[in-house]
Enzyme design. Structure first.
Site, mmCIF file in Angstrom:
data_model
loop_
_atom_site.group_PDB
_atom_site.id
_atom_site.type_symbol
_atom_site.label_atom_id
_atom_site.label_comp_id
_atom_site.label_asym_id
_atom_site.label_seq_id
_atom_site.Cartn_x
_atom_site.Cartn_y
_atom_site.Cartn_z
ATOM 1 N N ASN A 24 0.984 -0.995 0.032
ATOM 2 C CA ASN A 24 -0.074 0.139 -0.052
ATOM 3 C C ASN A 24 0.971 1.229 -0.029
ATOM 4 O O ASN A 24 1.578 1.561 1.248
ATOM 5 C CB ASN A 24 -1.026 0.121 1.297
ATOM 6 C CG ASN A 24 -1.756 1.315 1.410
ATOM 7 O OD1 ASN A 24 -1.934 2.088 0.251
ATOM 8 N ND2 ASN A 24 -2.361 1.422 2.444
ATOM 9 N N LYS A 26 0.107 4.247 -0.399
ATOM 10 C CA LYS A 26 -0.683 5.334 0.099
ATOM 11 C C LYS A 26 -0.620 6.622 -0.641
ATOM 12 O O LYS A 26 -0.255 6.499 -2.095
ATOM 13 C CB LYS A 26 -0.321 5.828 1.732
ATOM 14 C CG LYS A 26 -0.257 4.526 2.590
ATOM 15 C CD LYS A 26 -0.449 4.790 4.055
ATOM 16 C CE LYS A 26 -0.615 3.363 4.824
ATOM 17 N NZ LYS A 26 -0.365 3.531 6.198
ATOM 18 N N HIS A 111 -9.964 1.237 4.621
ATOM 19 C CA HIS A 111 -8.682 1.322 5.485
ATOM 20 C C HIS A 111 -8.889 2.341 6.621
ATOM 21 O O HIS A 111 -9.611 3.346 6.471
ATOM 22 C CB HIS A 111 -7.534 2.016 4.632
ATOM 23 C CG HIS A 111 -5.963 1.950 5.102
ATOM 24 N ND1 HIS A 111 -5.596 2.803 5.794
ATOM 25 C CD2 HIS A 111 -4.873 1.173 5.000
ATOM 26 C CE1 HIS A 111 -4.286 2.751 6.217
ATOM 27 N NE2 HIS A 111 -4.111 1.582 5.897
ATOM 28 N N GLU A 113 -7.089 4.924 7.662
ATOM 29 C CA GLU A 113 -6.793 6.399 7.531
ATOM 30 C C GLU A 113 -8.236 6.823 6.769
ATOM 31 O O GLU A 113 -8.383 8.076 7.164
ATOM 32 C CB GLU A 113 -5.689 6.430 6.505
ATOM 33 C CG GLU A 113 -4.598 6.309 7.250
ATOM 34 C CD GLU A 113 -3.309 5.709 6.619
ATOM 35 O OE1 GLU A 113 -3.359 5.439 5.375
ATOM 36 O OE2 GLU A 113 -2.354 5.386 7.233
ATOM 37 N N GLU A 183 -5.362 -4.704 10.666
ATOM 38 C CA GLU A 183 -4.532 -3.687 10.949
ATOM 39 C C GLU A 183 -4.777 -2.791 12.137
ATOM 40 O O GLU A 183 -5.582 -1.927 12.123
ATOM 41 C CB GLU A 183 -4.450 -2.845 9.635
ATOM 42 C CG GLU A 183 -4.154 -3.426 8.367
ATOM 43 C CD GLU A 183 -3.475 -2.252 7.311
ATOM 44 O OE1 GLU A 183 -2.423 -2.266 6.925
ATOM 45 O OE2 GLU A 183 -4.305 -1.088 7.013
ATOM 46 N N GLY A 189 2.169 2.916 10.847
ATOM 47 C CA GLY A 189 3.132 4.017 11.133
ATOM 48 C C GLY A 189 3.879 4.370 12.158
ATOM 49 O O GLY A 189 4.317 5.559 12.113
ATOM 50 N N SER A 228 3.090 -1.308 10.527
ATOM 51 C CA SER A 228 4.412 -1.180 10.758
ATOM 52 C C SER A 228 5.369 -2.645 10.431
ATOM 53 O O SER A 228 6.074 -3.026 11.266
ATOM 54 C CB SER A 228 4.821 -0.944 12.253
ATOM 55 O OG SER A 228 4.214 0.443 12.518
#
Ligand code: 13P
Length: 264
Positions: A24, A26, A111, A113, A183, A189, A228
């Site tokens: 991904n 992003k 996701h 985010e 996730e 991150g 991560s």
């Protein structure tokens, strides 16, 4: 409907799920960088007997340039989001048919985010899963708890709700056609990872939840871990079906190593 090529027969007729490694990217890279990266990845993976499925998921503007490089290889293409609408007056949206038209076979849906920053709900996720399946895209459905939810002991409740709401009324005949990515939001991150046995525990929890929805075929569906992921972390939980990799996928060398470790 896309039929998956995600199983291989191993030993005594035991069907084993093929590992899946998803990059991904992003909101990173411009077209020239994406092209250089993809050329270098193809070169690195060229001489490997690819026993894993590899999917690159760049931003929309990079899809055609990446597809141009991978179209005759085993590497596949995915999108980071998709509309639940097929066509029409939906400014700024991209339909699943537009994605298959540009070479996509996969779509990341829900996701964290998008849930956190853009207000995406489980109901929107459900509609996106439905429209993707109708168009022949394989959804990678992301679920996971925040740090606060984890600390309050609510992780399982949250994951159950995300899965049950977003998969309500979804019909699946081929277990290869839908993937769940666990996730944990607090691991994305941050450089933090759950312990390998925790990942395995959540894997089992998710398998039970999807089992109540899809019955027998759920045991053949793939569940990825994301958050991560590095080559060092990834190799520790052996039973996981693969990884959804963010930051570490932006470097072709480290991404190649992860593919190799997964059995490439
Ligand atoms: P990082 O690997 O950068 O933590 O991102 C994980 C992720 O969000 C993949 O979808």
């Amino acid at each position: 409907m896309v039929t998956g090529c995600s199983y291989e027969v191993i030993g005594d007729d035991n069907r084993m799920r093929k590992k899946l490694i998803v990059a991904n990217w992003k909101m990173n890279m411009l077209r020239s960088e994406a092209k250089d990266y993809t050329i270098s990845l193809v070169e690195r993976l060229e001489n490997l007997p690819l026993k894993v499925e590899v999917v690159l998921v760049p931003a929309y503007t990079l899809l055609d340039v990446v597809y141009g490089v991978i179209k005759d290889t085993n590497i596949q293409l995915g999108a980071q989001n998709v509309s639940w609408q097929v066509s029409g007056a939906f400014t700024g949206e991209i339909s699943p048919y537009m994605l298959t038209d540009v070479g996509c076979r996969w779509a990341i849906i829900g996701h964290s985010e998008r849930r956190r920053i853009l207000g995406e709900t489980d109901d929107m996720v459900r509609k996106k899963i439905k429209s993707s399946l109708d168009a022949g895209l394989i959804p990678i459905v992301c679920v996971g708890e925040t740090l606060e939810e984890r600390e309050k002991g609510k992780a399982i409740e949250i994951i159950r709700e995300q899965i049950e709401t977003s998969l309500r009324d979804i019909k699946l005949d081929d277990p290869a056609n839908l993937v769940i990515a666990y996730e944990p939001v607090w691991a994305i991150g941050t450089g933090e990872n759950p312990k390998p046995n925790e990942v395995e525990y959540f894997y089992e929890v998710i398998q039970k939840i999807i089992g109540t929805i899809f019955g027998e075929i759920a045991s053949q569906m793939r569940i990825l871990y994301g958050g991560s992921v590095t080559k060092e972390f990834y190799i520790t939980p052996p039973d996981i079906d693969g990884a959804l990799v963010g930051g570490a996928s932006l470097d072709a060398d480290s991404f190649t190593k992860m593919v190799q470790l997964a059995g490439g």
